[in-house]
Design a protein around this motif. Structure first.
Motif, PDB file in Angstrom:
ATOM      1  N   HIS A   1     -26.471 -36.356   4.034  1.00 47.76           N
ATOM      2  CA  HIS A   1     -27.546 -35.434   3.659  1.00 47.76           C
ATOM      3  C   HIS A   1     -27.891 -34.463   4.785  1.00 47.76           C
ATOM      4  CE1 HIS A   1     -28.129 -37.645  -0.047  1.00 47.76           C
ATOM      5  NE2 HIS A   1     -28.067 -38.753   0.666  1.00 47.76           N
ATOM      6  N   LYS A   2     -26.900 -34.099   5.584  1.00 42.08           N
ATOM      7  CA  LYS A   2     -27.072 -33.109   6.655  1.00 42.08           C
ATOM      8  C   LYS A   2     -26.566 -31.764   6.134  1.00 42.08           C
ATOM      9  CE  LYS A   2     -26.515 -36.385  10.451  1.00 42.08           C
ATOM     10  NZ  LYS A   2     -25.692 -36.761  11.615  1.00 42.08           N
ATOM     11  N   HIS A   3     -27.335 -31.189   5.223  1.00 40.64           N
ATOM     12  CA  HIS A   3     -26.901 -29.989   4.522  1.00 40.64           C
ATOM     13  C   HIS A   3     -26.783 -28.777   5.443  1.00 40.64           C
ATOM     14  CE1 HIS A   3     -27.289 -32.471   1.080  1.00 40.64           C
ATOM     15  NE2 HIS A   3     -28.616 -32.581   1.202  1.00 40.64           N
ATOM     16  N   SER A   4     -27.660 -28.652   6.397  1.00 41.61           N
ATOM     17  CA  SER A   4     -27.579 -27.524   7.337  1.00 41.61           C
ATOM     18  C   SER A   4     -26.324 -27.617   8.195  1.00 41.61           C
ATOM     19  CB  SER A   4     -28.810 -27.484   8.234  1.00 41.61           C
ATOM     20  OG  SER A   4     -29.961 -27.265   7.463  1.00 41.61           O
ATOM     21  N   SER A   5     -25.905 -28.828   8.498  1.00 41.89           N
ATOM     22  CA  SER A   5     -24.694 -29.016   9.303  1.00 41.89           C
ATOM     23  C   SER A   5     -23.452 -28.545   8.551  1.00 41.89           C
ATOM     24  CB  SER A   5     -24.532 -30.480   9.702  1.00 41.89           C
ATOM     25  OG  SER A   5     -25.603 -30.869  10.534  1.00 41.89           O
ATOM     26  N   VAL A   6     -23.459 -28.695   7.229  1.00 36.04           N
ATOM     27  CA  VAL A   6     -22.342 -28.189   6.427  1.00 36.04           C
ATOM     28  C   VAL A   6     -22.251 -26.674   6.595  1.00 36.04           C
ATOM     29  CG1 VAL A   6     -21.399 -27.916   4.088  1.00 36.04           C
ATOM     30  CG2 VAL A   6     -22.456 -30.081   4.756  1.00 36.04           C
ATOM     31  N   ALA A   7     -23.392 -26.000   6.563  1.00 36.56           N
ATOM     32  CA  ALA A   7     -23.405 -24.541   6.730  1.00 36.56           C
ATOM     33  C   ALA A   7     -22.884 -24.142   8.101  1.00 36.56           C
ATOM     34  CB  ALA A   7     -24.815 -24.004   6.517  1.00 36.56           C
ATOM     35  N   VAL A   8     -23.286 -24.865   9.130  1.00 37.44           N
ATOM     36  CA  VAL A   8     -22.820 -24.549  10.487  1.00 37.44           C
ATOM     37  C   VAL A   8     -21.299 -24.705  10.576  1.00 37.44           C
ATOM     38  CG1 VAL A   8     -22.880 -25.310  12.904  1.00 37.44           C
ATOM     39  CG2 VAL A   8     -25.011 -25.119  11.601  1.00 37.44           C
ATOM     40  N   VAL A   9     -20.785 -25.797  10.050  1.00 39.00           N
ATOM     41  CA  VAL A   9     -19.336 -26.036  10.081  1.00 39.00           C
ATOM     42  C   VAL A   9     -18.598 -24.975   9.250  1.00 39.00           C
ATOM     43  CG1 VAL A   9     -17.525 -27.678   9.400  1.00 39.00           C
ATOM     44  CG2 VAL A   9     -19.563 -28.492  10.550  1.00 39.00           C
ATOM     45  N   PHE A  10     -19.205 -24.572   8.133  1.00 41.16           N
ATOM     46  CA  PHE A  10     -18.598 -23.539   7.291  1.00 41.16           C
ATOM     47  C   PHE A  10     -18.458 -22.231   8.062  1.00 41.16           C
ATOM     48  CE2 PHE A  10     -19.103 -19.996   4.254  1.00 41.16           C
ATOM     49  CZ  PHE A  10     -18.016 -20.237   3.427  1.00 41.16           C
TER      50      PHE A  10
ATOM     51  N   ARG B   1     -21.428 -24.592  -1.017  1.00 44.02           N
ATOM     52  CA  ARG B   1     -22.338 -24.325  -2.125  1.00 44.02           C
ATOM     53  C   ARG B   1     -23.087 -25.593  -2.544  1.00 44.02           C
ATOM     54  NH1 ARG B   1     -19.281 -23.336  -6.572  1.00 44.02           N
ATOM     55  NH2 ARG B   1     -20.277 -24.981  -7.725  1.00 44.02           N
ATOM     56  N   GLN B   2     -22.378 -26.704  -2.532  1.00 39.78           N
ATOM     57  CA  GLN B   2     -23.004 -27.972  -2.902  1.00 39.78           C
ATOM     58  C   GLN B   2     -24.122 -28.327  -1.906  1.00 39.78           C
ATOM     59  OE1 GLN B   2     -20.375 -31.361  -2.919  1.00 39.78           O
ATOM     60  NE2 GLN B   2     -21.587 -32.390  -4.477  1.00 39.78           N
ATOM     61  N   ALA B   3     -23.845 -28.169  -0.617  1.00 41.90           N
ATOM     62  CA  ALA B   3     -24.859 -28.463   0.405  1.00 41.90           C
ATOM     63  C   ALA B   3     -26.057 -27.529   0.268  1.00 41.90           C
ATOM     64  CB  ALA B   3     -24.245 -28.340   1.801  1.00 41.90           C
ATOM     65  N   TYR B   4     -25.772 -26.264   0.041  1.00 43.23           N
ATOM     66  CA  TYR B   4     -26.836 -25.265  -0.104  1.00 43.23           C
ATOM     67  C   TYR B   4     -27.728 -25.598  -1.305  1.00 43.23           C
ATOM     68  CZ  TYR B   4     -28.946 -20.625  -0.629  1.00 43.23           C
ATOM     69  OH  TYR B   4     -29.827 -19.584  -0.736  1.00 43.23           O
ATOM     70  N   THR B   5     -27.114 -25.923  -2.432  1.00 44.00           N
ATOM     71  CA  THR B   5     -27.872 -26.240  -3.642  1.00 44.00           C
ATOM     72  C   THR B   5     -28.675 -27.523  -3.461  1.00 44.00           C
ATOM     73  OG1 THR B   5     -26.205 -25.136  -4.969  1.00 44.00           O
ATOM     74  CG2 THR B   5     -27.695 -26.614  -6.136  1.00 44.00           C
ATOM     75  N   ARG B   6     -28.063 -28.549  -2.873  1.00 48.59           N
ATOM     76  CA  ARG B   6     -28.780 -29.816  -2.638  1.00 48.59           C
ATOM     77  C   ARG B   6     -29.973 -29.609  -1.709  1.00 48.59           C
ATOM     78  NH1 ARG B   6     -25.017 -35.079  -2.181  1.00 48.59           N
ATOM     79  NH2 ARG B   6     -24.136 -34.994  -4.267  1.00 48.59           N
ATOM     80  N   MET B   7     -29.783 -28.809  -0.687  1.00 45.02           N
ATOM     81  CA  MET B   7     -30.871 -28.544   0.252  1.00 45.02           C
ATOM     82  C   MET B   7     -32.056 -27.901  -0.477  1.00 45.02           C
ATOM     83  SD  MET B   7     -30.743 -26.440   3.859  1.00 45.02           S
ATOM     84  CE  MET B   7     -30.324 -24.882   3.110  1.00 45.02           C
ATOM     85  N   HIS B   8     -31.775 -26.966  -1.374  1.00 46.84           N
ATOM     86  CA  HIS B   8     -32.859 -26.315  -2.107  1.00 46.84           C
ATOM     87  C   HIS B   8     -33.458 -27.230  -3.168  1.00 46.84           C
ATOM     88  CE1 HIS B   8     -32.839 -22.529  -0.080  1.00 46.84           C
ATOM     89  NE2 HIS B   8     -31.514 -22.592  -0.059  1.00 46.84           N
TER      90      HIS B   8
ATOM     91  N   GLU C   1     -33.852 -30.396  -2.740  1.00 54.31           N
ATOM     92  CA  GLU C   1     -34.762 -31.257  -1.957  1.00 54.31           C
ATOM     93  C   GLU C   1     -36.052 -30.515  -1.631  1.00 54.31           C
ATOM     94  OE1 GLU C   1     -32.427 -32.596   1.371  1.00 54.31           O
ATOM     95  OE2 GLU C   1     -31.214 -33.922   0.121  1.00 54.31           O
ATOM     96  N   LYS C   2     -35.933 -29.224  -1.299  1.00 51.30           N
ATOM     97  CA  LYS C   2     -37.133 -28.429  -1.014  1.00 51.30           C
ATOM     98  C   LYS C   2     -38.039 -28.314  -2.236  1.00 51.30           C
ATOM     99  CE  LYS C   2     -35.393 -25.552   2.718  1.00 51.30           C
ATOM    100  NZ  LYS C   2     -35.025 -24.186   3.141  1.00 51.30           N
ATOM    101  N   LEU C   3     -37.431 -28.336  -3.410  1.00 49.65           N
ATOM    102  CA  LEU C   3     -38.204 -28.260  -4.657  1.00 49.65           C
ATOM    103  C   LEU C   3     -38.713 -29.625  -5.107  1.00 49.65           C
ATOM    104  CD1 LEU C   3     -35.922 -25.756  -6.589  1.00 49.65           C
ATOM    105  CD2 LEU C   3     -38.181 -25.286  -5.613  1.00 49.65           C
ATOM    106  N   ASN C   4     -38.478 -30.651  -4.277  1.00 50.11           N
ATOM    107  CA  ASN C   4     -38.911 -32.025  -4.560  1.00 50.11           C
ATOM    108  C   ASN C   4     -38.333 -32.577  -5.868  1.00 50.11           C
ATOM    109  OD1 ASN C   4     -40.424 -32.308  -2.173  1.00 50.11           O
ATOM    110  ND2 ASN C   4     -42.099 -31.158  -3.119  1.00 50.11           N
ATOM    111  N   ILE C   5     -37.105 -32.219  -6.140  1.00 54.69           N
ATOM    112  CA  ILE C   5     -36.411 -32.771  -7.302  1.00 54.69           C
ATOM    113  C   ILE C   5     -36.039 -34.208  -6.953  1.00 54.69           C
ATOM    114  CG2 ILE C   5     -34.297 -32.591  -8.704  1.00 54.69           C
ATOM    115  CD1 ILE C   5     -34.533 -29.553  -8.367  1.00 54.69           C
ATOM    116  N   PRO C   6     -36.214 -35.140  -7.882  1.00 57.27           N
ATOM    117  CA  PRO C   6     -35.926 -36.544  -7.586  1.00 57.27           C
ATOM    118  C   PRO C   6     -34.485 -36.762  -7.092  1.00 57.27           C
ATOM    119  CG  PRO C   6     -37.047 -36.349  -9.693  1.00 57.27           C
ATOM    120  CD  PRO C   6     -36.730 -34.958  -9.232  1.00 57.27           C
ATOM    121  N   THR C   7     -34.344 -37.703  -6.164  1.00 51.07           N
ATOM    122  CA  THR C   7     -33.062 -38.002  -5.552  1.00 51.07           C
ATOM    123  C   THR C   7     -31.980 -38.357  -6.563  1.00 51.07           C
ATOM    124  OG1 THR C   7     -34.244 -38.810  -3.609  1.00 51.07           O
ATOM    125  CG2 THR C   7     -31.926 -39.393  -3.761  1.00 51.07           C
TER     126      THR C   7
END
Length: 171
Positions: free
Chosen positions: A54-63, A149-156, A158-164
């Motif tokens: 669940h390190k979504h920002s790290s996916v963006a950095v690696v990308f 894209r998957q990391a980006y969508t999951r990160m958002h 989570e920000k919207l408090n969608i259930p896990t």
């Protein structure tokens, strides 16, 4: 021993340009293939691990680091072509050789064809190598985009408090 007519025919057909061009094209495509495989493999493994942690920002950095590495691979290939033109004494100035190689590799064509007679076909081979390399790179970038894209969508999500449990279904 070649006759003057045979020598002229060889030059008119750009046979030396074909021979050298194919040899360097093979080298450039080998370098490109190895570099792309290494980058894609490392990106896939790292991004998969970061997604699972669940390190979504790290996916963006690696990308973005991977995209930079892809760009640098193309720059290295331009240098291979430019240094080759200079080393074979087809162009007298190294910086001009690299600039010509870059202009041709990218198919921008902002320079005149400054290659000597008998070597003109090299410009076309350099351009083809750039087109092949850019197409190959684009296909790798498209495959890399899935995890990004998957990391980006999951990160958002989570920000919207969608259930896990809902977020985990998104793959």
């Amino acid at each position: 021993m070649t006759t003057p007519q045979a020598s002229t025919l060889i030059t008119q057909l750009d046979l030396p340009g074909y021979a050298l061009g194919i040899a360097i094209l093979l080298l450039v495509m080998l370098v490109h293939g190895v570099a792309l495989l290494q980058m894609a493999k490392r990106y896939e493994v790292k991004s998969f691990l970061y997604l699972s942690e669940h390190k979504h920002s790290s996916v963006a950095v690696v990308f973005y680091i991977s995209i930079l590495c892809l760009f640098l691979t193309h720059i290295a290939e331009i240098f291979i072509w430019g240094i080759s033109l200079w080393a074979f004494k087809l162009l007298p100035v190294l910086s001009e050789s690299i600039l010509f190689a870059g202009s041709t590799y990218t198919a921008m064509g902002f320079m005149d064809d400054i290659l000597p007679p008998g070597w003109k076909m090299l410009a076309i081979i350099i351009a083809f190598s750039g087109m092949f390399a850019f197409a190959w790179t684009a296909s790798v970038m498209i495959s890399m985009t899935k995890n990004f894209r998957q990391a980006y969508t999951r990160m958002h999500m989570e920000k919207l408090n969608i259930p896990t449990e809902i977020i985990e279904r998104f793959k």
